[in-house]
Design a protein around this motif. Structure first.
Motif, short mmCIF file in Angstrom:
data_model
loop_
_atom_site.label_atom_id
_atom_site.label_comp_id
_atom_site.label_asym_id
_atom_site.label_seq_id
_atom_site.Cartn_x
_atom_site.Cartn_y
_atom_site.Cartn_z
N UNK A 141 -0.09 8.13 0.29
CA UNK A 141 0.37 7.52 -0.96
C UNK A 141 1.69 6.91 -0.15
N UNK A 142 2.37 5.86 -1.11
CA UNK A 142 3.38 5.05 -0.87
C UNK A 142 3.27 4.37 0.43
N UNK A 143 2.48 3.99 0.80
CA UNK A 143 2.13 2.94 1.79
C UNK A 143 1.04 1.97 1.71
N UNK A 144 0.70 0.92 2.36
CA UNK A 144 -0.04 -0.12 2.11
C UNK A 144 -1.06 -0.45 3.51
N UNK B 232 1.22 3.96 -5.28
CA UNK B 232 0.59 3.02 -4.17
C UNK B 232 0.24 3.79 -2.88
N UNK B 233 -1.03 3.35 -2.59
CA UNK B 233 -1.90 4.10 -1.67
C UNK B 233 -2.55 3.30 -0.40
N UNK C 233 -7.66 -0.52 3.14
CA UNK C 233 -7.08 -0.94 2.43
C UNK C 233 -5.74 -0.58 1.69
N UNK C 234 -5.11 -1.46 1.01
CA UNK C 234 -4.03 -1.17 0.06
C UNK C 234 -4.89 -0.78 -1.03
N UNK C 235 -4.92 0.58 -1.56
CA UNK C 235 -5.91 0.95 -2.55
C UNK C 235 -5.75 0.32 -4.01
N UNK C 236 -6.74 -0.28 -4.58
CA UNK C 236 -6.61 -0.40 -6.04
C UNK C 236 -6.32 0.61 -6.93
N UNK D 247 -9.22 9.97 -3.08
CA UNK D 247 -8.15 9.11 -4.04
C UNK D 247 -8.02 10.13 -5.11
N UNK D 248 -8.91 10.83 -5.66
CA UNK D 248 -8.56 11.73 -6.79
C UNK D 248 -7.47 12.82 -6.37
#
Length: 493
Positions: free
Chosen positions: A272-275, A459-460, A415-418, A234-235
């Motif tokens: 990125x840009x999905x859920x 959003x990722x 997940x939809x990442x926090x 995620x970094x």
């Protein structure tokens, strides 16, 4: 007084083999001095396309697995990395000394055979031997032909022996390699970039698991073998890569059973840009693609059950699933006291620190999981057990998270990442409080990851898939030890 040295004790068969090796060396024929071998063909190539090889001279190398000595001529069976093939050897072709040497060889010896391809009178594809060379002496007898190697503990400890005498084992690991290759092909076709992240972490995070701890001497600090790939990947999303994945070993200091090994292989991806809905689509498409690529079909016969990966995967919320299989509707339970009361009524054991969401998860483990045989997405996990997932806007007690279940076991988590650093800090601090209360699986506060979120993560969607369990599914294998080349074993002493 001088310390006695342990003198090896050999069986009669082992001693006979060692005596043969000694005689070879004394005669100037030490097999271990040989290096490069001019192998140009595999057994499977010849068997698959005999017409192309008939009469052609070939050189193969492998292990003698059977032989039939008949005076001036003999038949034997060679096992190489691709399969088995018969070879025919005659004294008049190779010479008296070479033939005598062959007759002294043992089952298990590694040899190089050069000769012409032909068929016997019975139609068996064979090699008419012109030259045979001993490459390595097998000093221990292989397991007897008809009973094979059946001791499971010994098979796992001595996988090399297991693969020699049980050819289906080698087929499983060939298929494992094909599964991973297909996974990479699928992800690369979707624009994902493969990366590598550290195995040694200064803080364990990314999953609820007990870590292995080691010590770095130069830095004089304790470090952890990674329990997940998540936080470093995620970094990279923060850094500007919008589709990354990693396939790698992770380590969890936990129990061992047919579904768990302390080290195992995970694939994690982040987009990125999905859920989490986008992650459901990727998961379903990927499982179906890999099954077709490796097995030629997305239907898997697993014992008596036909697993159908062709059909759309079922989708249930965790609350719906618990209500369906236990009769308890957590939408009607509003307080911790009510959750504890219904747990007591159903004899669900919980700990003092457990909240309502934890108790829902305990009901899921007890009543639901084993019933999820066909592919099923379970979504809407409680926030208490999902410290890295976004809350559902319409119901903040639950998260945009799912797990995919097949055959009653989890095969993926997403997940939809926090990406809210303030919310993430609060959840890390809640985890740290649980850790202080004795929860060895709880995470701590990762300040550098929080710093990355403060820089800004789009959003990722994120997904983790247990590669070993996927291999178990697609090879219809009951135990994780059967798909790990070298599973963790308790030392013999």
């Amino acid at each position: 007084m001088a310390q006695e040295q342990n003198t090896p004790v050999y069986s009669e068969q082992e001693q006979i083999r060692r005596d043969k090796l000694t005689a070879l060396r004394e005669a100037g024929h030490d097999p271990y001095l040989l290096t490069k071998v001019p192998v140009d063909t595999k057994s499977s190539d010849i068997v698959a396309d005999y017409d192309a090889y008939e009469g052609k001279e070939v050189t193969l190398a492998g292990r003698i697995m059977a032989r039939n000595i008949m005076g001036k001529a003999s038949f034997a069976r060679l096992l190489d990395s691709a399969g088995t093939i018969q070879f025919y050897i005659r004294r008049d072709d190779v010479g008296e000394d070479v033939y005598a040497g062959f007759k002294k060889m043992d089952i298990g010896d590694v040899v190089c055979v050069r000769g012409k391809v032909f068929k016997t009178k019975t139609g068996e594809i064979s090699i008419h031997t012109e030259e045979i060379t001993l490459l390595a002496k097998c000093l221990k007898p292989l397991p007897e032909k008809f009973h094979g190697l059946t001791d499971m503990d010994l098979r796992y400890r001595q996988r090399y022996l297991d693969m020699i005498v049980n050819p289906e084992v080698r087929d499983t690991f060939r298929k494992r390699s094909q599964i991973i290759t297909a996974m990479r092909a699928f992800l690369e076709s979707r624009g994902f970039m493969e990366v590598e992240t550290p195995v040694l972490h200064t803080q364990a995070g990314g999953a609820a698991a007990r870590p292995f701890i080691t010590h770095h001497n130069t830095l004089d600090i304790d470090m952890y073998l990674r329990i997940a790939l998540e936080l470093h990947l995620k970094r990279l999303i923060v850094g500007g890569f919008d589709r990354v994945y990693e396939i790698g070993r992770v380590f969890r200091n936990e129990g061992m059973d047919t579904k768990h090994n302390p080290e195992f292989t995970m694939m994690e991806l982040y987009q990125a840009f999905t859920d989490f809905h986008g992650m459901m689509d990727i998961t379903e498409d990927m499982f179906r693609y890999i099954a077709r690529a490796v097995n030629g079909t997305a239907q898997v016969q697993y014992g008596d059950v036909l697993i159908d990966l062709e059909k759309p995967f079922a989708r249930l919320s965790m609350v719906e699933a618990v209500k369906k299989y236990s009769g308890v509707d957590f939408d009607e339970i509003h307080t911790l006291e009510e959750a504890r009361a219904v747990a007591d009524e159903h004899k669900i054991h919980y700990k003092k620190r457990h909240q309502k969401g934890d108790i829902l998860n305990l009901f899921f483990d007890e009543y639901v999981e084993e019933n999820l045989v066909q592919p099923t997405f379970i979504y809407g996990h409680p926030v208490e057990i999902s410290p890295l997932a976004k809350k559902m806007p319409e119901n903040p007690a639950y998260t945009e998270r799912f797990e995919v279940f097949i055959l009653g076991r989890e095969h993926g988590n997403a997940f939809s990442e926090l990406n809210d650093p303030i919310d993430q800090r609060q959840r890390f601090e809640a985890q740290a409080a649980l850790k202080a209360m004795g929860d060895e699986e709880a995470q701590g506060v990762d300040e550098d990851f929080l710093n990355a979120l403060e820089i800004g993560m789009p959003p990722t969607g994120g997904l983790g898939v247990g590669v070993d369990r996927l291999v178990m599914l697609l090879t219809a294998t009951p135990s994780i030890r059967d798909v790990l080349l070298f599973p963790t074993m308790k030392p013999m002493d």
